[in-house]
Write a protein that holds these residues in place. Structure first.
Motif, PDB file in Angstrom:
ATOM      1  N   ILE A  49       0.838  -1.202   0.000  1.00 54.18           N
ATOM      2  CA  ILE A  49       0.000   0.000   0.000  1.00 54.18           C
ATOM      3  C   ILE A  49       0.873   1.252   0.000  1.00 54.18           C
ATOM      4  CG2 ILE A  49      -1.698   1.332   1.322  1.00 54.18           C
ATOM      5  CD1 ILE A  49      -2.709  -1.475   2.347  1.00 54.18           C
TER       6      ILE A  49
ATOM      7  N   GLY B 164      -6.013   1.239   4.513  1.00 51.83           N
ATOM      8  CA  GLY B 164      -5.638  -0.125   4.156  1.00 51.83           C
ATOM      9  C   GLY B 164      -5.356  -0.988   5.373  1.00 51.83           C
TER      10      GLY B 164
ATOM     11  N   THR C  83      -5.980  -3.327  -1.958  1.00 52.38           N
ATOM     12  CA  THR C  83      -6.020  -1.957  -1.464  1.00 52.38           C
ATOM     13  C   THR C  83      -4.983  -1.099  -2.185  1.00 52.38           C
ATOM     14  OG1 THR C  83      -6.745  -2.764   0.695  1.00 52.38           O
ATOM     15  CG2 THR C  83      -5.905  -0.514   0.609  1.00 52.38           C
TER      16      THR C  83
END
Length: 152
Positions: free
Chosen positions: A73, A99, A147
């Motif tokens: 992420i 996330g 994500t």
């Protein structure tokens, strides 16, 4: 042939780049620590104690998977920032935080839906790696991956 203007430009680029690198490293470190403690909340007892003292491979694998998910992420948030430092830091911190929360919630939901008990995995008296821990770790990685792609 190089001119003085080009050298000043290169120096400025290197200085700015170094500052950005340090800023992103600090943001990443903050998110990794938050991610670790969110994983700690999802597991019974103190996660670091279960890892260090009990040497539980299941808890270690879950912590590693969560950390890699956070790393995905953070990396994609930086990549998606298009070179703008403030936007990149904001995206990294906001999307990284979201996330981390998503991974924690998904882990707990996955635990309930599939019937994998994080508590049983982290409290495994035999301290052996369980297939359920591998499944849960991969689920954490995929949540981090999804994500990260959503950030981009």
């Amino acid at each position: 042939m190089r001119t003085l203007a080009n050298e000043e430009s290169l120096g400025s680029i290197l200085l700015d780049g170094t500052g950005a690198l340090l800023a992103y490293a600090a943001a990443g470190l903050v998110l990794f620590v938050i991610g670790f403690y969110m994983t700690d909340l999802a597991t019974p007892g103190r996660l670091i104690t279960v890892i260090r003292e009990h040497r539980n491979p299941n808890a270690t694998l879950l912590a590693v998977a969560s950390t890699i998910g956070v790393g995905l992420i953070v990396a994609v948030s930086i990549f998606a920032s298009s070179g703008d430092l403030l936007e990149g830091l904001a995206r990294t911190l906001v999307f990284g935080g979201v996330g981390i929360v998503a991974m924690t919630i998904a882990t707990l939901v996955f635990d309930r839906l599939v019937g994998i008990s994080i508590k049983d995995l982290a409290d495994d008296a035999e301290d052996k790696l369980e297939p359920a821990a591998i499944l849960l770790a991969v689920a954490n990685l995929m949540i981090g991956f999804v994500t990260a792609v959503a950030v981009y």
